[in-house]
Each structure stands twice: as structure tokens, then as C-alpha cells.
Scaffold this motif. Sequence first.
Motif, PDB file in Angstrom:
ATOM      1  N   GLY A   1      -4.954 -28.939 -11.128  1.00  0.00           N
ATOM      2  CA  GLY A   1      -3.978 -27.884 -10.916  1.00  0.00           C
ATOM      3  C   GLY A   1      -3.084 -28.190  -9.696  1.00  0.00           C
ATOM      4  O   GLY A   1      -2.067 -27.462  -9.496  1.00  0.00           O
ATOM      5  N   LYS A   2      -3.303 -29.415  -8.971  1.00  0.00           N
ATOM      6  CA  LYS A   2      -2.433 -29.626  -7.752  1.00  0.00           C
ATOM      7  C   LYS A   2      -1.238 -30.463  -8.208  1.00  0.00           C
ATOM      8  O   LYS A   2      -0.546 -30.765  -7.386  1.00  0.00           O
ATOM      9  CB  LYS A   2      -3.624 -30.272  -6.810  1.00  0.00           C
ATOM     10  CG  LYS A   2      -4.132 -29.579  -5.801  1.00  0.00           C
ATOM     11  CD  LYS A   2      -4.695 -30.199  -4.676  1.00  0.00           C
ATOM     12  CE  LYS A   2      -5.153 -29.156  -3.701  1.00  0.00           C
ATOM     13  NZ  LYS A   2      -6.156 -29.549  -2.576  1.00  0.00           N
ATOM     14  N   ILE A   3      -1.452 -30.859  -9.216  1.00  0.00           N
ATOM     15  CA  ILE A   3      -0.179 -31.388  -9.690  1.00  0.00           C
ATOM     16  C   ILE A   3       0.877 -30.580 -10.140  1.00  0.00           C
ATOM     17  O   ILE A   3       1.144 -29.816 -11.334  1.00  0.00           O
ATOM     18  CB  ILE A   3      -0.505 -32.476 -10.957  1.00  0.00           C
ATOM     19  CG1 ILE A   3      -1.773 -33.343 -10.722  1.00  0.00           C
ATOM     20  CG2 ILE A   3       0.697 -33.493 -11.176  1.00  0.00           C
ATOM     21  CD1 ILE A   3      -2.641 -33.564 -12.146  1.00  0.00           C
TER      22      ILE A   3
ATOM     23  N   PRO B   1     -12.274 -27.060 -12.372  1.00  0.00           N
ATOM     24  CA  PRO B   1     -11.850 -25.939 -11.680  1.00  0.00           C
ATOM     25  C   PRO B   1     -12.735 -24.684 -11.125  1.00  0.00           C
ATOM     26  O   PRO B   1     -13.555 -24.675 -12.054  1.00  0.00           O
ATOM     27  CB  PRO B   1     -10.740 -25.482 -12.823  1.00  0.00           C
ATOM     28  CG  PRO B   1     -11.298 -25.974 -13.946  1.00  0.00           C
ATOM     29  CD  PRO B   1     -11.953 -27.213 -13.860  1.00  0.00           C
ATOM     30  N   VAL B   2     -12.369 -24.226 -10.158  1.00  0.00           N
ATOM     31  CA  VAL B   2     -13.243 -22.957  -9.581  1.00  0.00           C
ATOM     32  C   VAL B   2     -13.660 -21.987 -10.774  1.00  0.00           C
ATOM     33  O   VAL B   2     -14.460 -21.248 -10.799  1.00  0.00           O
ATOM     34  CB  VAL B   2     -12.773 -22.488  -8.476  1.00  0.00           C
ATOM     35  CG1 VAL B   2     -13.270 -23.323  -7.049  1.00  0.00           C
ATOM     36  CG2 VAL B   2     -11.558 -22.090  -8.590  1.00  0.00           C
TER      37      VAL B   2
ATOM     38  N   ILE C   1      -8.813 -24.133  -2.243  1.00  0.00           N
ATOM     39  CA  ILE C   1      -9.992 -24.520  -3.220  1.00  0.00           C
ATOM     40  C   ILE C   1      -9.331 -24.482  -4.635  1.00  0.00           C
ATOM     41  O   ILE C   1      -9.187 -23.512  -5.273  1.00  0.00           O
ATOM     42  CB  ILE C   1     -10.990 -23.415  -2.981  1.00  0.00           C
ATOM     43  CG1 ILE C   1     -11.571 -23.580  -1.426  1.00  0.00           C
ATOM     44  CG2 ILE C   1     -12.292 -23.706  -3.853  1.00  0.00           C
ATOM     45  CD1 ILE C   1     -12.535 -22.548  -1.072  1.00  0.00           C
ATOM     46  N   PHE C   2      -9.472 -25.780  -5.100  1.00  0.00           N
ATOM     47  CA  PHE C   2      -8.871 -25.883  -6.716  1.00  0.00           C
ATOM     48  C   PHE C   2     -10.159 -26.171  -7.259  1.00  0.00           C
ATOM     49  O   PHE C   2     -10.403 -25.578  -8.402  1.00  0.00           O
ATOM     50  CB  PHE C   2      -7.989 -27.052  -6.574  1.00  0.00           C
ATOM     51  CG  PHE C   2      -6.590 -26.736  -6.167  1.00  0.00           C
ATOM     52  CD1 PHE C   2      -6.373 -26.731  -4.705  1.00  0.00           C
ATOM     53  CD2 PHE C   2      -5.289 -26.816  -7.079  1.00  0.00           C
ATOM     54  CE1 PHE C   2      -5.068 -26.433  -4.349  1.00  0.00           C
ATOM     55  CE2 PHE C   2      -4.221 -26.774  -6.198  1.00  0.00           C
ATOM     56  CZ  PHE C   2      -4.204 -26.321  -5.152  1.00  0.00           C
ATOM     57  N   THR C   3     -11.000 -27.046  -6.877  1.00  0.00           N
ATOM     58  CA  THR C   3     -11.987 -27.641  -7.788  1.00  0.00           C
ATOM     59  C   THR C   3     -13.461 -27.479  -6.967  1.00  0.00           C
ATOM     60  O   THR C   3     -13.509 -26.762  -6.005  1.00  0.00           O
ATOM     61  CB  THR C   3     -11.962 -28.946  -7.873  1.00  0.00           C
ATOM     62  OG1 THR C   3     -11.846 -29.754  -6.504  1.00  0.00           O
ATOM     63  CG2 THR C   3     -10.554 -29.352  -8.386  1.00  0.00           C
ATOM     64  N   PHE C   4     -14.502 -27.606  -7.997  1.00  0.00           N
ATOM     65  CA  PHE C   4     -15.917 -27.885  -7.481  1.00  0.00           C
ATOM     66  C   PHE C   4     -16.051 -28.560  -6.159  1.00  0.00           C
ATOM     67  O   PHE C   4     -16.742 -27.957  -5.109  1.00  0.00           O
ATOM     68  CB  PHE C   4     -16.853 -28.322  -8.350  1.00  0.00           C
ATOM     69  CG  PHE C   4     -17.180 -27.456  -9.734  1.00  0.00           C
ATOM     70  CD1 PHE C   4     -16.315 -26.380  -9.880  1.00  0.00           C
ATOM     71  CD2 PHE C   4     -18.295 -27.649 -10.505  1.00  0.00           C
ATOM     72  CE1 PHE C   4     -16.501 -25.208 -10.953  1.00  0.00           C
ATOM     73  CE2 PHE C   4     -18.533 -26.904 -11.696  1.00  0.00           C
ATOM     74  CZ  PHE C   4     -17.891 -25.572 -11.879  1.00  0.00           C
TER      75      PHE C   4
ATOM     76  N   LEU D   1      -8.083 -18.227  -4.439  1.00  0.00           N
ATOM     77  CA  LEU D   1      -8.875 -19.490  -3.803  1.00  0.00           C
ATOM     78  C   LEU D   1      -7.675 -20.447  -3.486  1.00  0.00           C
ATOM     79  O   LEU D   1      -8.003 -21.162  -2.544  1.00  0.00           O
ATOM     80  CB  LEU D   1      -9.847 -19.844  -4.690  1.00  0.00           C
ATOM     81  CG  LEU D   1     -11.312 -18.944  -4.751  1.00  0.00           C
ATOM     82  CD1 LEU D   1     -12.244 -19.254  -5.746  1.00  0.00           C
ATOM     83  CD2 LEU D   1     -11.654 -18.861  -3.203  1.00  0.00           C
ATOM     84  N   ARG D   2      -7.071 -20.787  -4.477  1.00  0.00           N
ATOM     85  CA  ARG D   2      -6.094 -22.007  -4.411  1.00  0.00           C
ATOM     86  C   ARG D   2      -5.063 -21.657  -3.232  1.00  0.00           C
ATOM     87  O   ARG D   2      -4.982 -22.346  -2.311  1.00  0.00           O
ATOM     88  CB  ARG D   2      -5.677 -22.078  -5.632  1.00  0.00           C
ATOM     89  CG  ARG D   2      -6.339 -23.114  -6.798  1.00  0.00           C
ATOM     90  CD  ARG D   2      -5.430 -23.458  -7.922  1.00  0.00           C
ATOM     91  NE  ARG D   2      -5.308 -22.338  -8.657  1.00  0.00           N
ATOM     92  CZ  ARG D   2      -6.296 -21.944  -9.627  1.00  0.00           C
ATOM     93  NH1 ARG D   2      -7.252 -22.853  -9.995  1.00  0.00           N
ATOM     94  NH2 ARG D   2      -6.085 -20.745 -10.751  1.00  0.00           N
TER      95      ARG D   2
END
Length: 730
Positions: free
Chosen positions: A727-729, A31-32, A52-55, A46-47
Motif C-alpha cells: 500500500g505504500k507504493i 496489511p493490517v 501503520i501499513f503492515t504487521f 491507521l495508515r
Amino acid sequence: MRMLHRHSPVPQYICKKIPDINAGSDILSSPVEYLTGISALRGDLLRKELGIFTFKDLLEHFPLRHIDKTKVDKIASLSPVAEYTQVAGKIMSLDIVGEKRGKRLVAQLKDDTGILELVWFQGISWVEKAVQVGQDYLVFGKLGFFNGKAQIAHPDLENFSAQNAGGKAYLEPIYPSTEKLKARALHGKAISKITRELFQKLSEKDLPENLPAAVIEKFKLIRRFDAYKHIHFPASELHYQHALRRLKFEEFFFAQLRIQLIKLDRQRFSRGWIFEKVGDLFNTFYNQYLPFELTGAQKRVLKEIRKDTGTGHQMNRLLQGDVGSGKTMVALLAMLIAADNKNAADEQSFQSVLMAPTEILAQQHFQGISALLKDLPVQVGILTGSSTAKERRQILKSCEDGTMTILIGTHAIIEDKVTFRNLGLAVVDEQHKFGVAQRARLWKKNVIPPHILVMTATPIPRTLALTAYGDLDYSVIDELPPGRKPITTVHRFETARPQVMDFIKEQIAEGRQAYIIYPLIEESSKLDYENLMKGYEEVKSFFPEPAYWISMVHGKQPADQKETNMQRFVTGDTQILVGTTVIEVGVNVPNASVMLIESAEKFGLSQLHQLRGRVGRGAEQSFCVLLTGQKLSQDARERLKIMTSTNDGFKIAEKDLEIRGPGEIEGTRQSGELNFKLADIVYDKAMLEVVREIVEKLIQDDPTLENEAHKPVKDHMQQQKAKTRWGKIA
Ligand code: ADP
Ligand code: MG
């Protein structure tokens, strides 16, 4: 040869914040929040704001462009032509002006040549604290002119120090950001900073090569890791271009691979009915009743359909043919082939359905096809929303017991209540009005799904067809029946209306008919209907009864009234049809020779082309008149120019795609296959073609990607599949 797999022996990132579950696994799904300065709150923003969730998401948040920080413009030399500018100067004042919704923060920036205004409408309190009067800043932003004064709204500011001035050229990435993010200090510059940090944590092995070595070699692509690095932080323009090319290539490659694998899967594993022969019905019709010779293109498409339906796999074919190219006849012949064949299990002939998007069109297909088949032993029926209960019962019964050979109708025929003894073929006319889900309902209408032929006159540019519809087989009728005269299209201003009406009179005097179409922007718009009614009255005053008779059709009429009015025009009882775009699709009145489009500037290109296609269907010279007001936008002017310069639906579709972009093209809006981050199916179409061929060859040679040379490709596909984003789940 270039070394392709250089692994660094030691991971270059050592970060105590990364938990064990990620150790040795995929750092890109971290995660960022694992980056410096990204609190839970900022991570959330950011999400929400940028997805933007991840690297990996951050890595793929590509800069809009780069600017050379050593290039600074002088304020006095700014001109409205320059879109973006970078200036350096001192902030002289900072004031809040206006109240409530008009409230804004205004700063005066001064260099040695003049003064430039900077303005903020949002995040005022934050900016007010951050910016210091008397301080030197490097300012970047989009230049606007307000009351003749140069201004930049929401500029990017940076403390201006000696190191910026006169140094070596370096390209600074400019990232898209949003006001909410800027208010939390996550402006483009901050994103650049965390992206830099991200690269410190990454090594080559985190972005392993995913294309076959031979492809990389042949197309001189740079390494994947370098491409990501240089798309963000290029050492030069050339580095950036190489990075861009590599990443676009990769995007097309995997999109094509996915689509073509789906298609291959379907071709190999979906069972389909076998139409093994061409029998008596087809032959009798072809030899005795076919009113004309088929065009070469019609014959070719028929052969393709014959081939598909002989394989034992389900046909899923998209048939494109410009308006008037004769798709209906191809469909009819295919339906006769179906009827000539039997289901081996119970000796039952195959039935067909032909689905049309509108009642008018269904009626027209029904009348045309019934007339053509009247001396053949086939039953043709129609089912629409306005069929009576009694008609309905009879139709349903004969569909169920198998006596109905060809059922024509609107979407009413895909309702669950309609069951078939043995449905073998479904033809969907003008498919862009039928969704994928509706099509899928057809599949369930028999124990083995029927063959599906989707027809459209809305030409889909080849690039779109390759991407959005790439899983369908694809046929084109690229030839019009002989003897057609190209339609003459002209653009006229409102002021020429009397002359235009006189022209229509001349045409009617020669026995022709005319369409007059009004825009209907919104189905429910009262204003549009008022316009239509006003127009109708006006047309009536130009064309008084009993010398002239006029039909009117629009979407608000009851179906039977619409039908009657339309029918009077079809039979020639009325010479003029006043209507909205309800007549747009498919209607066929070969005697009509004029298409007058009112307020033509309000129509899109594909709609104009569709409407124009209603004329030019007979042997007579036909005309399309585009009537507009005096004031035209740049886009409208462009559309009119295209319409008056070509009749070629494919050219028009390509232009439409250029003007509106793929997201706006009807029927493709939901298509995930078009969501390219870097590649652009319009500008990069040459590359798309190349990639498509490579992928085609690749899966032809090695459909399961077993070959060692294709391992990088396979690994990448598997990794993509396995990836569940942090986090997208939800
Ligand atoms: P579309 O492809 O737009 O659906 P249609 O199927 O309505 O076109 O055909 C347009 C007209 O052309 C019809 O009147 C049809 O009978 C006629 N037509 C179709 N094929 C041929 C052909 N090979 N030769 C002559 N006329 C044809
Ligand atoms: Mg048609």
C-alpha cells in the motif's frame, strides 16, 4: 549456551484471510486489515494517522510506557506533581457544555474520596454514546489542574470489573494514538488488542535472529522474538528493560552497518585524483610565508588529507574545528598541495575552489588568501553574485583554461556555467548551509570527482557525527592556536545597559572594537528590523560621532553597502559594528574584543557560540555579554548558564543536542539516519559507541558478509532491501 535458533515445526498461525501469495512468505508484510476488526476504513486511518501499513509496522508501533493496572490512585490524593494517574470510580454525570469551538463534553467521576472532572474536546458524540452514567470505570490519563480543580482531558476509560481490582500486577502497554483514531474506537486499548492478536499469528521464524551469535552471547542479548514480545507485553519491568536493550542495540547495529558499508564502498570503488607529492608551492609557502607555526591539530589534519588524496580514491572529509581553530589555513595548505600536482593525462595542474556561505565571508577569504599568496606564482580569483559581467567573463575563462589556481566564492561557483580545466579539490566552508545536492554538483566538475573537504565550526556532537555524517571521514581540530585567552562570558539584564555601554567605551579607549548583535528571528520580520533600527539609534546616542564611528550590517542591505560597512569595521575605521546574525559565520577581526548580544534569550546555543567566536581571535582578553530581559524561560536560563560556564564548542553542541533533540540540529533535519524508533543518540551514546566498534570490526574482517557466522546479518539486510511495503507504493 542459549539455543539461538529454535524453530517451531508448524506455523502457529492459520488464518484463512491471508491469501496464497503470502503463504510461506513474509507474514510481516501483510496489511493490517488482516487483523480482526480492522476494516478498510480503520486500516486507512491507521495508515494516515500512524503510518501503520503492515504487521511489521504494527509490531514496531511501540508502547509509550506501561502501567500497572492494579495500582489505583485515590482522587483526594491527586497532586499536581503526579503526571499520569489511574483512578477508579463511578461516572456521576455527563454533559455537553459550551458552544461552537468552546464545546466540550464533561464528566464527573467519583470515588470514595472525591470527585474528578473528565473532559473531551473531540470525538464528543462518540464518547457520549460510549460512556454510561452510573457505570464504574478505570480511568487513565494525564493529570491537569484547571481553576484549581483536578482534571483529565481525553482519558482512557475501561469498564471496571472485579478482575481489575486487587489482582496480580500486570503491565498494560499504553500506545500512542490520535483523536481521529479514538473517534473510530482505535484508542490505545484497541491497538493493544490487535497487537496481542498479531502475536498469536507470529512465531519465532517470523522474527529470525539477525545478529551474529557471538555478539548476542557477548552482550547477553535476549532473542529477537522475545524482545518484540516483551517490549509490548512484558511480564515484569526487568523483561521490558531487556527487550528495550536488545532492540536498541539492533537499531544502532543496522544503522551503523548501512553507513559504514556506504563509506567502505566509496573508499574502495570511487576513483579519485592522486596528489602524489608535496611540491614547490607548498614548501615555499610553508617555509617562507606561513605567518605562524601550525598547531599540532592542524598538522595532524593536514596529514590525514595528504593520506586521503594519495590513495586514488575520492576524499570526502568532514573537518570540524571550533571557531577560531584555524581551519582556513588547513584549507589553504591543502589547496597548495593540489596546485603542486598535475593530472597525468595532460600535465595540467590541479585547481581548487573554496566555497563560503556568504558574500562577506568569501570576500574575507579572498583578501586573506590573496595577501598570503601574493609572492607565489598562483592565480587567486573570486566569484560571487555581485561580480560584474566583465569580472565574471574573465574568471570563467581562466577557470576553463586552467590558469585559475584557486577560485573563492559563494554558491555562484557551483553553477553549471562554471567549468574547470582540471578541478582537483573543493573546500566547502561552513557546510551546514550547503545541502547534499549542492555538494553533489561539485562531483560533476571533472572527469573524476574532485576531492571534497567540508569544514564546519558548528561542532557536531560525536554521536551525531557517527550517525548523520557517518559516511564522511572525519577530522577534528581540537586545539586552539597558542596565546588565545579564553573569552569571558557574562549574563546581564537590560537594566545594566548603561554599565555595559561604559565598559565598551573603556575597551574602545584601549584601541579595541565591539560587535553589538540584534536578533533576527525571521529574515522578513518587520518588527525585528524596527528593533535593530531602534537599537542602532540607541547605540548612536551612547557613542556619538565624531568620537565614535559605527557600521551597521544586516541582510536587507544591498550587497555592496553591506560589504562597505563591514569593510570599514575590518579596517578599523569604525569601532562598533551593529548588526544581525549575517555576521555570524566566519568573520575574522582579531582586534574586536567585545561581543554584545542583545535579547540573548532569543538565540539558540549554537548561534550564541558562533557569535561569541567572533571575538577572542587576537591576543587581547575578550568579552561576551549576553543581555536579556528579566523574564526568562527555563530553557533560556539553561542556555545562558551553559554559555557562561564553558567556551568548549563540543560541550555546547552536546548540550544543544540534549535540549533540542537531534531533529532540530541544523543540517540534520532530513537525515534518515537519525530516525531511531527506540534508541536515542543522547541517552544511549555509550551503546552507540560500542555498536560502532563491533560493526567496524565486523566489516573489517568480513566486508562482504560471506562468513557463515554473519549470515543472519546478511539475510536481514537483504530482506530489508527487498521489502516493498504494502500500500505504500502510491
Ligand atoms: P576558523 O577555524 O574559525 O575558520 P580561522 O581560520 O578564521 O578560524 O582562524 C582564526 C585566526 O587564527 C586567524 O586570524 C588565523 O590567522 C589564526 N590562526 C590560524 N592558525 C593559527 C596558528 N597555528 N597559530 C596562530 N594563529 C593561527
Ligand atoms: Mg572559518
